[in-house]
Design a protein around this motif. Structure first.
Motif, PDB file in Angstrom:
ATOM      1  N   UNK A 265       0.595  -1.106  -0.141  1.00 62.08           N
ATOM      2  CA  UNK A 265      -0.103  -0.090  -0.009  1.00 62.08           C
ATOM      3  C   UNK A 265       0.970   1.270  -0.056  1.00 62.08           C
ATOM      4  N   UNK A 266       1.907   1.204   0.997  1.00 55.64           N
ATOM      5  CA  UNK A 266       2.852   2.523   1.026  1.00 55.64           C
ATOM      6  C   UNK A 266       3.547   2.672  -0.433  1.00 55.64           C
ATOM      7  N   UNK A 267       4.098   1.613  -0.734  1.00 57.71           N
ATOM      8  CA  UNK A 267       4.704   1.596  -2.206  1.00 57.71           C
ATOM      9  C   UNK A 267       3.915   2.433  -3.195  1.00 57.71           C
ATOM     10  N   UNK A 268       2.636   1.848  -3.491  1.00 59.62           N
ATOM     11  CA  UNK A 268       1.727   2.308  -4.412  1.00 59.62           C
ATOM     12  C   UNK A 268       1.331   3.956  -4.286  1.00 59.62           C
ATOM     13  N   UNK A 269       1.064   4.133  -2.962  1.00 60.70           N
ATOM     14  CA  UNK A 269       0.661   5.641  -2.782  1.00 60.70           C
ATOM     15  C   UNK A 269       1.853   6.380  -2.914  1.00 60.70           C
ATOM     16  N   UNK A 270       3.082   6.061  -2.639  1.00 64.09           N
ATOM     17  CA  UNK A 270       4.320   6.857  -3.012  1.00 64.09           C
ATOM     18  C   UNK A 270       4.419   7.197  -4.359  1.00 64.09           C
ATOM     19  N   UNK A 271       3.869   6.734  -4.970  1.00 67.75           N
ATOM     20  CA  UNK A 271       3.894   7.302  -6.503  1.00 67.75           C
ATOM     21  C   UNK A 271       3.166   8.376  -6.852  1.00 67.75           C
ATOM     22  N   UNK A 272       2.227   8.988  -6.074  1.00 72.34           N
ATOM     23  CA  UNK A 272       1.647  10.090  -6.124  1.00 72.34           C
ATOM     24  C   UNK A 272       2.271  11.289  -5.689  1.00 72.34           C
ATOM     25  N   UNK A 276       2.479  12.447   0.930  1.00 64.65           N
ATOM     26  CA  UNK A 276       3.835  12.320   1.469  1.00 64.65           C
ATOM     27  C   UNK A 276       4.116  11.128   2.541  1.00 64.65           C
ATOM     28  N   UNK A 277       5.004  10.317   1.920  1.00 66.34           N
ATOM     29  CA  UNK A 277       5.163   9.256   2.597  1.00 66.34           C
ATOM     30  C   UNK A 277       6.573   8.589   2.740  1.00 66.34           C
ATOM     31  N   UNK A 278       7.064   8.198   3.858  1.00 61.53           N
ATOM     32  CA  UNK A 278       8.346   7.644   3.740  1.00 61.53           C
ATOM     33  C   UNK A 278       8.432   6.081   4.010  1.00 61.53           C
ATOM     34  N   UNK A 279       8.586   5.380   2.797  1.00 60.10           N
ATOM     35  CA  UNK A 279       8.033   3.941   2.949  1.00 60.10           C
ATOM     36  C   UNK A 279       9.004   3.242   3.713  1.00 60.10           C
ATOM     37  N   UNK A 280      10.341   3.612   4.023  1.00 56.40           N
ATOM     38  CA  UNK A 280      11.043   3.045   5.046  1.00 56.40           C
ATOM     39  C   UNK A 280      10.463   3.021   6.486  1.00 56.40           C
ATOM     40  N   UNK A 281       9.721   3.923   6.570  1.00 61.50           N
ATOM     41  CA  UNK A 281       9.334   4.113   8.015  1.00 61.50           C
ATOM     42  C   UNK A 281       8.043   3.052   8.363  1.00 61.50           C
ATOM     43  N   UNK A 282       7.658   2.306   7.147  1.00 63.53           N
ATOM     44  CA  UNK A 282       6.583   1.378   7.188  1.00 63.53           C
ATOM     45  C   UNK A 282       7.107   0.124   7.812  1.00 63.53           C
ATOM     46  N   UNK A 283       7.005  -0.095   9.065  1.00 64.66           N
ATOM     47  CA  UNK A 283       7.769  -1.404   9.721  1.00 64.66           C
ATOM     48  C   UNK A 283       6.777  -2.548   9.936  1.00 64.66           C
ATOM     49  N   UNK A 284       5.601  -2.363  10.210  1.00 63.96           N
ATOM     50  CA  UNK A 284       4.428  -3.238  10.358  1.00 63.96           C
ATOM     51  C   UNK A 284       3.231  -3.173   9.685  1.00 63.96           C
ATOM     52  N   UNK A 285       2.011  -2.985  10.197  1.00 65.62           N
ATOM     53  CA  UNK A 285       0.773  -2.826   9.806  1.00 65.62           C
ATOM     54  C   UNK A 285       0.216  -1.656   9.593  1.00 65.62           C
ATOM     55  N   UNK A 286       0.867  -0.616  10.095  1.00 59.82           N
ATOM     56  CA  UNK A 286       0.187   0.547  10.000  1.00 59.82           C
ATOM     57  C   UNK A 286       0.891   1.493   9.018  1.00 59.82           C
ATOM     58  N   UNK A 287       0.280   2.339   8.255  1.00 58.54           N
ATOM     59  CA  UNK A 287       0.546   3.199   7.091  1.00 58.54           C
ATOM     60  C   UNK A 287       0.116   4.754   7.428  1.00 58.54           C
ATOM     61  N   UNK A 288       1.023   5.486   7.945  1.00 60.02           N
ATOM     62  CA  UNK A 288       0.777   6.921   8.019  1.00 60.02           C
ATOM     63  C   UNK A 288       1.281   7.807   7.006  1.00 60.02           C
TER      64      UNK A 288
END
Ligand code: PLP
Length: 345
Positions: A265-272, A276-288
């Protein structure tokens, strides 16, 4: 009208599976206020065993578990160190003041993590005109931090500070199994640093209710008395405890699937460019993730709902998406595709 929303508001929205419901229906029960519910006793022993603690106490919610932990470690007028974005400080409706007569000292962290130095500097000097610092609380994984995992070495460093100052050490491990599955570190390895550990069965593990507080037998006996005082003594609670046992037996390893969904999910929305998202911060099941102006959060969450995707508000104007067992990878991709089409007009 949309009837099949993709619900990413929280990992608490899961519903008991057929297998779990059967385990509940078949549960052996007794009066737990008399300590006679065999299923509750088995659950308490199982969780205590997994965490390497002497005893466990089954309670109605994560809030009750944390509040019993605070109550059982402190006296009125004491102070407790928590991180500023912690659940205890933000989402427990001032219960520490109401139920325990204690004050929280919120220490700012980075994605929910405090440094050992910041903790040490927040401890009050031992003088009669200041409140005694009694306890330090950590949260692993950290909810508002974005599912952040507390590094084991940092947990150990903060424990050394706590020990040097004679403080108790509590872990809000609502999502401790997420940390364990993501790192391969056993929950007992995390838990051994703490005097008390609370875990939730109703988050990623998929049970309908319940948390377990663990610690020494003496500490848990104290907490059990306070649980009764708080109105939390339950009778044939084996009916719900059975769901907790089922969750521990069946739903731990699969948490890795939720972590995969979060990364996808994070990888996909990072394309927009809108998000604003840092995909490296997605460590478990929560995406902010953040929203670029002029997108407004309330409007975005409302529009996402109209398009069939349920999200919740996270910290500081950010949006939160939480992965869980009742949403498939395919649905998660679909949710991301829906958000990628978002345009403000
Ligand atoms: C959900 C949660 C709790 C407890 O919540 P309940 O809704 O009372 O079960 C405690 N701490 C954290 C970090 C949580 O995410």
């Amino acid at each position: 009208m949309i009837t099949d929303y993709i619900d990413l508001r929280s990992d608490t929205v899961t519903k008991p599976s057929a297998g779990m419901r059967k385990a509940m229906a078949d549960a052996e029960v007794g009066d737990d206020v008399f300590g006679e519910d065999p299923t509750v006793n088995r659950l308490q022993e199982k969780v205590a065993g997994l965490l390497g603690k002497e005893a466990g106490l089954y309670v109605a919610s994560g809030v009750m578990s944390n509040q019993l932990a605070l109550k059982s470690h402190t006296n009125p007028g004491d102070e407790v160190i928590v991180e500023r974005d912690s659940h205890i400080f933000n989402y427990e409706t001032a219960a520490p003041a109401l139920l325990s007569g204690i004050q929280l000292n919120p220490v700012p962290g980075m994605r929910g993590l405090m440094t050992a130095e910041d903790v040490e500097e927040s401890i009050r000097p031992e003088v009669y005109y200041m409140m005694p610092t009694r306890l330090v609380c950590l949260e692993n994984t950290h909810n508002r931090g974005g599912g952040t995992i507390y590094p084991l070495a940092l947990i150990g460093k903060i424990r050394e500070v706590a020990a040097r100052h004679n403080l108790k050490y509590h872990l809000d491990g609502a999502r401790l199994w997420n940390a364990s599955v993501a790192t391969g570190i056993k929950v007992s390895e995390y838990a051994k640093h703490f005097d008390s550990v609370s875990v939730c069965l109703s988050k990623g593990l998929g049970a309908p209710v319940g948390s377990v507080l663990t610690g020494t037998r003496e500490y848990i006996d104290r907490a059990r008395r306070f649980r009764k005082i708080f109105g939390g003594g339950m009778r044939q609670a084996g009916i719900i405890a059975a769901a907790g046992l089922y969750a521990l037996e069946n739903n731990i390893d699969r948490l890795s699937e939720d972590h995969e969904k979060a990364k996808t999910f994070a990888g996909m929305i990072a394309n927009s460019k809108q998000f604003e998202i840092n995909v490296d911060y997605v460590e478990t099941n929560i995406v902010i993730f953040g929203l670029k102006p002029p997108i407004r959060m309330d409007q975005f969450i409302g529009d996402a709902k109209s398009a069939g995707v349920l999200l919740s508000a996270g910290t500081a104007g950010k949006v939160r998406a939480v992965m869980h067992m009742d949403v498939s990878l395919e649905k998660v991709r679909k949710a991301a595709e829906t958000l990628l089409k978002y345009r403000v007009d």
